[in-house]
Write a protein that holds these residues in place. Structure first.
Motif, PDB file in Angstrom:
ATOM      1  N   LEU A   1       2.052  -8.505   3.862  1.00  0.00           N
ATOM      2  CA  LEU A   1       1.689  -6.794   3.892  1.00  0.00           C
ATOM      3  C   LEU A   1       0.957  -7.743   2.219  1.00  0.00           C
ATOM      4  CD1 LEU A   1       2.205  -3.848   2.930  1.00  0.00           C
ATOM      5  CD2 LEU A   1       3.896  -4.673   1.768  1.00  0.00           C
ATOM      6  N   GLN A   2       0.984  -9.298   1.346  1.00  0.00           N
ATOM      7  CA  GLN A   2       0.492  -9.303   0.290  1.00  0.00           C
ATOM      8  C   GLN A   2      -0.672  -8.993   0.667  1.00  0.00           C
ATOM      9  OE1 GLN A   2       3.116 -12.369  -1.598  1.00  0.00           O
ATOM     10  NE2 GLN A   2       4.714 -10.788  -2.593  1.00  0.00           N
ATOM     11  N   ASP A   3      -1.146 -10.310   1.648  1.00  0.00           N
ATOM     12  CA  ASP A   3      -2.636 -10.660   2.097  1.00  0.00           C
ATOM     13  C   ASP A   3      -3.354  -9.523   2.327  1.00  0.00           C
ATOM     14  OD1 ASP A   3      -1.828 -12.927   2.627  1.00  0.00           O
ATOM     15  OD2 ASP A   3      -1.074 -13.535   3.820  1.00  0.00           O
TER      16      ASP A   3
ATOM     17  N   TRP B   1      -7.878  -5.482  -1.968  1.00  0.00           N
ATOM     18  CA  TRP B   1      -8.484  -5.640  -3.753  1.00  0.00           C
ATOM     19  C   TRP B   1     -10.046  -6.149  -3.325  1.00  0.00           C
ATOM     20  CZ3 TRP B   1      -9.774  -9.824  -6.751  1.00  0.00           C
ATOM     21  CH2 TRP B   1     -10.320  -9.946  -7.813  1.00  0.00           C
ATOM     22  N   ARG B   2     -10.049  -6.984  -2.533  1.00  0.00           N
ATOM     23  CA  ARG B   2     -11.380  -7.925  -3.013  1.00  0.00           C
ATOM     24  C   ARG B   2     -12.068  -7.456  -1.794  1.00  0.00           C
ATOM     25  NH1 ARG B   2     -10.941 -13.315   0.144  1.00  0.00           N
ATOM     26  NH2 ARG B   2     -12.933 -14.074  -0.865  1.00  0.00           N
ATOM     27  N   SER B   3     -12.514  -6.261  -0.715  1.00  0.00           N
ATOM     28  CA  SER B   3     -13.493  -5.839   0.043  1.00  0.00           C
ATOM     29  C   SER B   3     -13.501  -4.596  -0.663  1.00  0.00           C
ATOM     30  CB  SER B   3     -12.508  -5.124   1.096  1.00  0.00           C
ATOM     31  OG  SER B   3     -12.245  -3.830   0.519  1.00  0.00           O
TER      32      SER B   3
ATOM     33  N   VAL C   1     -10.092  -3.234   7.055  1.00  0.00           N
ATOM     34  CA  VAL C   1      -9.485  -3.926   6.256  1.00  0.00           C
ATOM     35  C   VAL C   1      -8.330  -4.699   6.554  1.00  0.00           C
ATOM     36  CG1 VAL C   1      -8.758  -5.245   3.999  1.00  0.00           C
ATOM     37  CG2 VAL C   1     -11.317  -4.066   4.010  1.00  0.00           C
TER      38      VAL C   1
ATOM     39  N   MET D   1       2.024  -4.498  -4.679  1.00  0.00           N
ATOM     40  CA  MET D   1       2.084  -5.295  -5.953  1.00  0.00           C
ATOM     41  C   MET D   1       1.130  -4.544  -7.405  1.00  0.00           C
ATOM     42  SD  MET D   1       0.742  -7.979  -3.184  1.00  0.00           S
ATOM     43  CE  MET D   1      -0.345  -9.673  -3.953  1.00  0.00           C
TER      44      MET D   1
ATOM     45  N   TYR E   1      -9.141   0.095  -5.815  1.00  0.00           N
ATOM     46  CA  TYR E   1      -7.318  -0.403  -4.738  1.00  0.00           C
ATOM     47  C   TYR E   1      -6.697   0.280  -5.059  1.00  0.00           C
ATOM     48  CZ  TYR E   1      -3.661  -3.334  -4.242  1.00  0.00           C
ATOM     49  OH  TYR E   1      -2.688  -3.474  -4.148  1.00  0.00           O
TER      50      TYR E   1
ATOM     51  N   HIS F   1      -3.050  -6.694   0.957  1.00  0.00           N
ATOM     52  CA  HIS F   1      -3.041  -5.701  -0.070  1.00  0.00           C
ATOM     53  C   HIS F   1      -4.935  -6.904  -1.216  1.00  0.00           C
ATOM     54  CE1 HIS F   1      -0.820  -2.855  -1.615  1.00  0.00           C
ATOM     55  NE2 HIS F   1      -0.001  -3.208  -0.025  1.00  0.00           N
ATOM     56  N   LEU F   2      -4.368  -7.856  -0.959  1.00  0.00           N
ATOM     57  CA  LEU F   2      -4.960  -8.474  -0.802  1.00  0.00           C
ATOM     58  C   LEU F   2      -6.569  -8.054  -0.276  1.00  0.00           C
ATOM     59  CD1 LEU F   2      -6.054 -10.899  -3.433  1.00  0.00           C
ATOM     60  CD2 LEU F   2      -5.629 -12.384  -1.644  1.00  0.00           C
ATOM     61  N   ALA F   3      -6.509  -8.561   0.912  1.00  0.00           N
ATOM     62  CA  ALA F   3      -8.332  -8.165   1.480  1.00  0.00           C
ATOM     63  C   ALA F   3      -8.455  -7.377   1.104  1.00  0.00           C
ATOM     64  CB  ALA F   3      -7.662  -8.326   2.755  1.00  0.00           C
TER      65      ALA F   3
ATOM     66  N   GLU G   1     -12.304  -8.675   5.223  1.00  0.00           N
ATOM     67  CA  GLU G   1     -12.512  -7.991   3.986  1.00  0.00           C
ATOM     68  C   GLU G   1     -14.011  -7.150   4.141  1.00  0.00           C
ATOM     69  OE1 GLU G   1     -11.017 -11.338   1.824  1.00  0.00           O
ATOM     70  OE2 GLU G   1     -11.065 -10.848   3.752  1.00  0.00           O
TER      71      GLU G   1
ATOM     72  N   HIS H   1      -6.203  -3.371   8.975  1.00  0.00           N
ATOM     73  CA  HIS H   1      -5.919  -3.959  10.597  1.00  0.00           C
ATOM     74  C   HIS H   1      -6.519  -4.892  11.426  1.00  0.00           C
ATOM     75  CE1 HIS H   1      -3.701  -0.588  12.447  1.00  0.00           C
ATOM     76  NE2 HIS H   1      -4.337   0.694  11.784  1.00  0.00           N
ATOM     77  N   ASN H   2      -7.876  -5.804  10.093  1.00  0.00           N
ATOM     78  CA  ASN H   2      -8.140  -6.600  10.481  1.00  0.00           C
ATOM     79  C   ASN H   2      -7.573  -7.570   9.944  1.00  0.00           C
ATOM     80  OD1 ASN H   2     -10.379  -5.774  12.033  1.00  0.00           O
ATOM     81  ND2 ASN H   2     -11.365  -5.321  10.296  1.00  0.00           N
ATOM     82  N   VAL H   3      -7.189  -7.982   9.100  1.00  0.00           N
ATOM     83  CA  VAL H   3      -6.005  -9.086   8.650  1.00  0.00           C
ATOM     84  C   VAL H   3      -5.141  -8.550   9.084  1.00  0.00           C
ATOM     85  CG1 VAL H   3      -4.994  -9.853   6.326  1.00  0.00           C
ATOM     86  CG2 VAL H   3      -6.501  -8.961   6.132  1.00  0.00           C
TER      87      VAL H   3
END
Lengths: 184, 191
Positions: free
Chosen positions: A46-48, A54-56, A73, B24, A17, A50-52, B99, A75-77
């Motif tokens: 944007l935060q979502d 990282w999770r991915s 990831v 972040m 990440y 980044h989170l996605a 994701e 674009h899908n989010v």
């Protein structure tokens, strides 16, 4: 406490990440800007993203490059975000072909009218007017990806991408350089 | 083809945008992940609480000894509530999350298909399970249990109005969902 113990490969996940965020952070911000006009919603998106991402990376298997993975990831989010937003604000979105055939869809937008001469605002508005599959191709092209890389991210064939890029370049040239319908 | 004109480079223009937000930190990401998990946990708890409220509402009817139809209807509604809660849990738990790193076309298409199917099938997994219990409940009220303060005719009228209301609400929900499914199908066809 940050829940760190719940993830088995946290170190690798964090490393993946951190590298992706450093390399593609600005591109991800531009992506969020192209999908969301509202500044607060954009920050959340944007935060979502980044989170996605990282999770991915907990399930990243290396079958594609990190860059391809991150773009997919992100674009899908953004698409999921756009679908939720469209339920409350259903705008008619256009394909590249429809965009080429009709007048500038950004004209009725007051935000764009005030910045009529601002090429970047017009380019952003043009992207937001597109249906998601075409919007993704345009953004990946603007980020400098080659047709082959765009095909890998999008899942379309390189031939289909080449056709769309050809159409896109014609639309951009028409609207931004050769006195398209918005150059009144 | 027109090609990119020499004095307008859209890629340079696009990539020259200034950044609005600081990236972040990993600590922030970890915190946000934890918050997300808590959110999912609370959503599940809310759904279970809603199911418990429905069960609590119909449990007294199970003790209504003068109408076996109403008792059976209440039992079926409680079973239907449990079934729908399980279905909702199963459906939200198996949703493909963004994701997964799928190619964009596949993700977009699968998301639309999943939403379309959920809307199309809402009749059988969300509404139909309640139908037998509701019918038995209304039949029990009609044939076996009357409100003593009302005349029989007025009581039957009240039952008919209540039944009509339920049919209208269920029918309206079903119709709206089918309309939504049709719109999604159009989007799928356009891909």
């Amino acid at each position: 406490m940050d829940g760190a113990d719940q993830f088995p490969s946290r170190t690798m996940q964090d490393e993946h990440y951190a590298r992706a965020a450093a390399d593609l952070g600005p591109a991800l911000e531009r992506l969020a800007r192209a999908y969301e006009a509202d500044p607060d919603q954009r920050r959340d998106l944007l935060q979502d993203i980044h989170l996605a991402i990282w999770r991915s990376f907990a399930r990243y298997d290396g079958r594609c490059s990190e860059r391809t993975w991150v773009y997919r990831v992100a674009h899908n989010v953004a698409i999921s975000h756009g679908q939720k937003r469209r339920r409350s604000r259903p705008d008619k979105l256009l394909t590249l072909d429809e965009l080429a055939a009709r007048g500038d869809p950004t004209q009725p937008d007051p935000e764009v009218q005030t910045a009529d001469r601002h090429a970047l605002a017009r380019l952003t508005a043009l992207i937001r007017a597109l249906v998601p599959p075409d919007r993704q191709i345009v953004m990946l092209y603007l980020e400098g990806l080659e047709a082959k890389a765009i095909a890998e991210v999008s899942g379309l064939s390189p031939g289909a991408i080449a056709t769309k890029l050809h159409r896109l370049k014609a639309v951009l040239a028409n609207r931004f350089n050769q006195g398209g319908p918005d150059e009144r | 083809m027109s090609g990119d004109p020499s004095d307008f480079d859209p890629q340079t223009l696009w990539q020259s945008q200034a950044q609005e937000h600081e990236p972040m930190s990993l600590a922030e990401i970890h915190q946000k992940a934890l918050k997300l998990e808590r959110g999912v946990r609370w959503r599940n708890i809310r759904e279970y609480v809603a199911s418990v409220i429905v069960v609590a509402f119909f449990t007294p009817v199970l003790l209504h000894r003068e109408s076996w139809m109403m008792q059976a209807g209440a039992a079926l509604i409680i079973l239907a509530t449990a079934f729908v809660a399980w279905q909702m849990h199963r459906r939200t738990a198996t949703n493909p999350i963004p994701e997964a790193g799928q190619a964009l076309r596949d993700h977009h298409r699968q998301t639309l298909i999943r939403q379309r199917d959920a809307l199309r099938s809402v009749g059988w997994w969300y509404m139909a399970p309640f139908a037998p219990g509701m019918v038995l409940l209304m039949m029990g009220r009609w044939f076996q249990s009357h409100v003593s303060s009302r005349s029989l005719a007025m009581d039957h009228l009240a039952i008919l109005l209540a039944s009509g209301f339920v049919v209208l609400v269920f029918g309206g929900i079903w119709w709206l969902n089918q309309l939504g499914a049709k719109r999604l199908q159009q989007q799928i066809d356009e891909l």
